[in-house]
Structures are given as C-alpha cells and as structure tokens.
Enzyme design. Sequence first.
Site, PDB file in Angstrom:
ATOM      1  N   ILE A 102      16.675 -31.495 -35.045  1.00 34.71           N
ATOM      2  CA  ILE A 102      18.312 -31.401 -34.993  1.00 34.71           C
ATOM      3  C   ILE A 102      17.959 -30.985 -32.985  1.00 34.71           C
ATOM      4  O   ILE A 102      18.075 -30.976 -32.381  1.00 34.71           O
ATOM      5  CB  ILE A 102      16.945 -29.610 -35.457  1.00 34.71           C
ATOM      6  CG1 ILE A 102      18.252 -28.475 -35.136  1.00 34.71           C
ATOM      7  CG2 ILE A 102      15.892 -29.128 -34.860  1.00 34.71           C
ATOM      8  CD1 ILE A 102      17.998 -27.232 -35.635  1.00 34.71           C
ATOM      9  N   CYS A 103      19.593 -29.909 -33.460  1.00 37.29           N
ATOM     10  CA  CYS A 103      20.228 -30.565 -32.128  1.00 37.29           C
ATOM     11  C   CYS A 103      20.183 -31.323 -31.133  1.00 37.29           C
ATOM     12  O   CYS A 103      20.929 -32.601 -31.316  1.00 37.29           O
ATOM     13  CB  CYS A 103      18.826 -28.909 -30.810  1.00 37.29           C
ATOM     14  SG  CYS A 103      20.072 -28.442 -29.015  1.00 37.29           S
ATOM     15  N   HIS A 104      19.346 -31.971 -30.376  1.00 43.14           N
ATOM     16  CA  HIS A 104      19.244 -33.617 -29.591  1.00 43.14           C
ATOM     17  C   HIS A 104      18.316 -34.177 -30.040  1.00 43.14           C
ATOM     18  O   HIS A 104      17.724 -35.520 -29.551  1.00 43.14           O
ATOM     19  CB  HIS A 104      18.826 -33.175 -28.297  1.00 43.14           C
ATOM     20  CG  HIS A 104      20.381 -32.814 -27.163  1.00 43.14           C
ATOM     21  ND1 HIS A 104      20.425 -30.972 -27.027  1.00 43.14           N
ATOM     22  CD2 HIS A 104      21.195 -33.172 -26.394  1.00 43.14           C
ATOM     23  CE1 HIS A 104      21.448 -30.575 -26.335  1.00 43.14           C
ATOM     24  NE2 HIS A 104      22.211 -32.285 -25.614  1.00 43.14           N
ATOM     25  N   SER A 151      20.307 -31.708 -38.354  1.00 43.66           N
ATOM     26  CA  SER A 151      21.365 -29.890 -38.117  1.00 43.66           C
ATOM     27  C   SER A 151      21.890 -29.895 -36.209  1.00 43.66           C
ATOM     28  O   SER A 151      21.446 -30.770 -35.818  1.00 43.66           O
ATOM     29  CB  SER A 151      20.265 -28.546 -37.961  1.00 43.66           C
ATOM     30  OG  SER A 151      20.055 -28.504 -39.482  1.00 43.66           O
ATOM     31  N   ARG A 152      22.751 -28.893 -35.894  1.00 35.42           N
ATOM     32  CA  ARG A 152      23.089 -28.825 -34.686  1.00 35.42           C
ATOM     33  C   ARG A 152      22.195 -27.762 -33.747  1.00 35.42           C
ATOM     34  O   ARG A 152      22.021 -28.865 -32.620  1.00 35.42           O
ATOM     35  CB  ARG A 152      24.780 -27.738 -34.836  1.00 35.42           C
ATOM     36  CG  ARG A 152      25.338 -29.088 -35.625  1.00 35.42           C
ATOM     37  CD  ARG A 152      26.934 -27.964 -35.749  1.00 35.42           C
ATOM     38  NE  ARG A 152      26.665 -26.820 -36.734  1.00 35.42           N
ATOM     39  CZ  ARG A 152      27.274 -26.140 -37.202  1.00 35.42           C
ATOM     40  NH1 ARG A 152      28.683 -26.776 -37.293  1.00 35.42           N
ATOM     41  NH2 ARG A 152      27.061 -25.017 -37.525  1.00 35.42           N
TER      42      ARG A 152
END
Length: 173
Positions: A102-104, A151-152
């Site tokens: 997720i994310c980075h 996911s972001r």
Amino acid sequence: MKKVAFLLADGFEDSEMQNPYDEMVKNGHEAVIISLRSNEELKGKQGTIAYKSHLAINEAKASDYAAIIIPGGASPSHLKEDAAVHAFVKDADEKGITIAAICHGPQVLAEAGLLQGRTLTAYPELEQEVLAAGGHFRNEEVVVDRNLITSRTPEDEPAFIQATIEQLGVNAW
C-alpha cells in the site's frame, strides 16, 4: 492459522501497518514483523505506534508465509535498496505468495524488478515510477493482479485489508 509477514522499517505510515496487522491477527493469522535487523524498534511516522521486529530479512524465508504485507510511508525507502529484501519478495512472487503493498510499498516491488507487465496502484505521485518499472498504473482504491494486491493511501485501507483477507481464504467474521 497462516503466517503473514510484514516488511517494515522506521517511518512507516502508522495506520497502514496497525490496521492490516490487527485485522490479520483478528482473523487468526500469525503476524511476523521482518525488518533489516531483528529485535529492532520501528516507529511510525505519525508517532502513534511502534513495533519490534521479530526477524531480520536475511533470516526470513518467503516460503514460510502465506502473505507478505508492505505498509507505506517512509518505510519502503529504507527497504527498497536491500538485496535480501529483493530476494525475499522475488521468491514470494515466483511461488505465487500473496504480496500486498500500500501507498509507497510498491517501491520495494519496483526496485526488485517485479512490476514488468503487472497492473497495480500506489500512492498517486508514484505513477511515473511504476510506469518506468514496466508496470501499468491504475488510480483505484485496490488493484489485484494475480498474487499482487496494491492500494493508494490510508483511505483505501478497508478495501486493501478485505482483498488481502479474501486472497488468504480465511475470514473469522
């Protein structure tokens, strides 16, 4: 009970670690924190939580785990250059083990060379990095491409956690 590895370093996004970790435990899984060194205290970037690593990456075998979760924040920037981290996620991918980032978190996968031809999402500012690594970027809350779940942002955590639980095939709700 299945074993779930969390790849973690200092500066992780607090909720992106805590919420998936808590849900994996709630669903009856054993959560193992793997970092660059064992028994290391790792602090979230928001300062709301800290964890102690159970294993150093060079002590871990991907085949011991049903899933690997890579939280975002600054943690991936500490992990992404490490050869043992690359070997761990490559081995997991070759074995079809679920990798949820997720994310980075997808930066670790990009550096390990795992994004070629894969469809995923990440923190929106990483779109060019994903494309440069040969991946296809989608700006969606969760993207599943075979064993890869991405996911972001923290806002996407419910969908990210649900997709990961579904991929593991066990849900205690």
